[in-house]
Motif scaffolding. Structure first.
Motif, PDB file in Angstrom:
ATOM      1  N   SER A  42       0.845  -1.197   0.000  1.00 38.96           N
ATOM      2  CA  SER A  42       0.000   0.000   0.000  1.00 38.96           C
ATOM      3  C   SER A  42       0.879   1.245   0.000  1.00 38.96           C
ATOM      4  O   SER A  42       2.065   1.194   0.308  1.00 38.96           O
ATOM      5  CB  SER A  42      -0.941   0.017   1.202  1.00 38.96           C
ATOM      6  OG  SER A  42      -0.226   0.231   2.391  1.00 38.96           O
ATOM      7  N   LYS A  44       0.256   5.948  -0.256  1.00 43.35           N
ATOM      8  CA  LYS A  44      -0.736   7.026  -0.272  1.00 43.35           C
ATOM      9  C   LYS A  44      -0.188   8.253  -0.966  1.00 43.35           C
ATOM     10  O   LYS A  44       1.003   8.561  -0.850  1.00 43.35           O
ATOM     11  CB  LYS A  44      -1.134   7.367   1.163  1.00 43.35           C
ATOM     12  CG  LYS A  44      -2.248   8.381   1.272  1.00 43.35           C
ATOM     13  CD  LYS A  44      -2.737   8.473   2.698  1.00 43.35           C
ATOM     14  CE  LYS A  44      -3.849   9.483   2.823  1.00 43.35           C
ATOM     15  NZ  LYS A  44      -4.378   9.550   4.195  1.00 43.35           N
ATOM     16  N   SER A 100      -8.582   3.711  -2.328  1.00 47.20           N
ATOM     17  CA  SER A 100      -9.452   4.130  -1.252  1.00 47.20           C
ATOM     18  C   SER A 100      -9.296   5.640  -1.108  1.00 47.20           C
ATOM     19  O   SER A 100      -8.195   6.128  -0.820  1.00 47.20           O
ATOM     20  CB  SER A 100      -9.044   3.415   0.038  1.00 47.20           C
ATOM     21  OG  SER A 100      -9.757   3.923   1.130  1.00 47.20           O
ATOM     22  N   GLU A 102      -9.502   8.862   0.828  1.00 46.75           N
ATOM     23  CA  GLU A 102      -9.491   9.252   2.237  1.00 46.75           C
ATOM     24  C   GLU A 102      -9.626  10.769   2.329  1.00 46.75           C
ATOM     25  O   GLU A 102      -9.609  11.461   1.308  1.00 46.75           O
ATOM     26  CB  GLU A 102      -8.206   8.749   2.894  1.00 46.75           C
ATOM     27  CG  GLU A 102      -8.097   7.226   2.833  1.00 46.75           C
ATOM     28  CD  GLU A 102      -6.834   6.664   3.443  1.00 46.75           C
ATOM     29  OE1 GLU A 102      -5.978   7.459   3.911  1.00 46.75           O
ATOM     30  OE2 GLU A 102      -6.696   5.428   3.451  1.00 46.75           O
ATOM     31  N   ASP A 103      -9.776  11.285   3.520  1.00 45.51           N
ATOM     32  CA  ASP A 103      -9.992  12.723   3.718  1.00 45.51           C
ATOM     33  C   ASP A 103      -8.872  13.584   3.151  1.00 45.51           C
ATOM     34  O   ASP A 103      -9.119  14.690   2.687  1.00 45.51           O
ATOM     35  CB  ASP A 103     -10.147  13.049   5.203  1.00 45.51           C
ATOM     36  CG  ASP A 103     -11.452  12.512   5.773  1.00 45.51           C
ATOM     37  OD1 ASP A 103     -12.388  12.234   4.994  1.00 45.51           O
ATOM     38  OD2 ASP A 103     -11.520  12.351   7.009  1.00 45.51           O
ATOM     39  N   ASP A 104      -7.640  13.077   3.182  1.00 42.96           N
ATOM     40  CA  ASP A 104      -6.496  13.881   2.769  1.00 42.96           C
ATOM     41  C   ASP A 104      -5.747  13.313   1.570  1.00 42.96           C
ATOM     42  O   ASP A 104      -4.641  13.752   1.257  1.00 42.96           O
ATOM     43  CB  ASP A 104      -5.532  14.071   3.940  1.00 42.96           C
ATOM     44  CG  ASP A 104      -5.025  12.749   4.499  1.00 42.96           C
ATOM     45  OD1 ASP A 104      -5.558  11.682   4.130  1.00 42.96           O
ATOM     46  OD2 ASP A 104      -4.092  12.790   5.327  1.00 42.96           O
ATOM     47  N   ILE A 106      -5.459   9.727  -1.460  1.00 38.51           N
ATOM     48  CA  ILE A 106      -5.894   8.444  -2.014  1.00 38.51           C
ATOM     49  C   ILE A 106      -4.877   7.381  -1.613  1.00 38.51           C
ATOM     50  O   ILE A 106      -3.677   7.546  -1.838  1.00 38.51           O
ATOM     51  CB  ILE A 106      -6.011   8.507  -3.548  1.00 38.51           C
ATOM     52  CG1 ILE A 106      -7.078   9.527  -3.947  1.00 38.51           C
ATOM     53  CG2 ILE A 106      -6.332   7.125  -4.127  1.00 38.51           C
ATOM     54  CD1 ILE A 106      -7.110   9.834  -5.424  1.00 38.51           C
ATOM     55  N   ARG A 107      -5.381   6.308  -1.043  1.00 39.10           N
ATOM     56  CA  ARG A 107      -4.541   5.164  -0.713  1.00 39.10           C
ATOM     57  C   ARG A 107      -4.626   4.169  -1.866  1.00 39.10           C
ATOM     58  O   ARG A 107      -5.705   3.883  -2.376  1.00 39.10           O
ATOM     59  CB  ARG A 107      -4.992   4.507   0.576  1.00 39.10           C
ATOM     60  CG  ARG A 107      -4.059   3.365   0.993  1.00 39.10           C
ATOM     61  CD  ARG A 107      -4.242   2.982   2.443  1.00 39.10           C
ATOM     62  NE  ARG A 107      -4.121   4.095   3.363  1.00 39.10           N
ATOM     63  CZ  ARG A 107      -2.977   4.619   3.795  1.00 39.10           C
ATOM     64  NH1 ARG A 107      -1.828   4.146   3.356  1.00 39.10           N
ATOM     65  NH2 ARG A 107      -2.972   5.622   4.648  1.00 39.10           N
TER      66      ARG A 107
END
Length: 159
Positions: A42, A44, A100, A102-104, A106-107
Motif C-alpha cells: 500500500s 498514499k 481508497s 481518504e480525507d487527505d 488516495i490510498r
C-alpha cells in the motif's frame, strides 16, 4: 569495500544479493520448489481538498484517474524485472490495484500473486509506486503540493 569485512557466511545471511566478494549478484533460485506466493502493498498520495473533489467528480482534465492508475500499476508489476536489476522474471497469475479515497488523499492497495520460486513483494510494491506516480502525473496541473508516502509491504504469504 571496507564495509564488507565480515565472513562469507555472515554476508550471505545479511544480504542475499551479494556474492562472496560483496558485489551485487542475482540470487540463484533454481533449486527452490515452486510455491503459491502472494504479496500485498500500500501507499498514499496526499492531495489538496480541491484536487480530491475534482477526482471524485471525474473532472481531472487528463481523464479517469483510477482507470489509468490501475492499468499503469498492473503494467508496472508485470515489468518489475525490467525496472529492478536483480529481480527475477515471474509468471504472475494475478495483479490487482485498488484505491481508497481518504480525507487527505488516495490510498493505493495492490495484490500480486504467482506460483514460483521467489516472492512477489517487489511486484506488489512496484504496482503501488507506479499507480501513485500516475495519479501525481495526472493531477500535477491542479495540485502543486502533492506528496507520496506510507509505501510499504502489508503482507506476504507462500504455500
Amino acid at each position: 569495500m571496507a564495509a564488507f569485512t565480515t565472513s562469507e557466511d555472515n554476508m550471505a545471511e545479511k544480504f542475499s544479493h551479494l556474492n562472496e566478494r560483496g558485489e551485487a549478484s542475482m540470487v540463484d533460485v533454481g533449486a527452490k520448489p515452486d510455491q503459491q506466493r502472494e504479496a500485498k502493498a500500500s501507499g498514499k498520495i496526499f492531495l489538496q481538498p480541491k484536487t480530491l473533489e475534482l477526482i471524485k467528480s471525474n473532472s481531472i482534465e487528463k481523464g479517469d484517474i483510477f482507470s489509468v492508475a490501475r492499468i499503469a500499476g498492473i503494467q508496472a508489476a508485470k515489468n518489475t524485472f525490467n525496472l529492478i536489476p536483480l529481480c527475477h522474471q515471474l509468471q504472475l497469475t494475478k495483479i490487482a490495484v485498488d484505491f481508497s479515497v481518504e480525507d487527505d488523499g488516495i490510498r493505493v492497495l495492490s495484490l500480486a500473486k504467482c506460483t514460483g520460486k521467489t516472492g512477489v513483494e517487489m511486484e506488489a510494491l512496484t504496482a503501488v509506486n507506479v499507480a501513485l506516480l500516475t495519479i501525481y502525473d495526472m493531477c500535477k496541473a491542479v495540485d502543486k503540493q502533492m506528496t507520496m508516502g506510507e509505501i510499504k509491504l502489508v503482507e506476504k504469504h507462500k504455500k
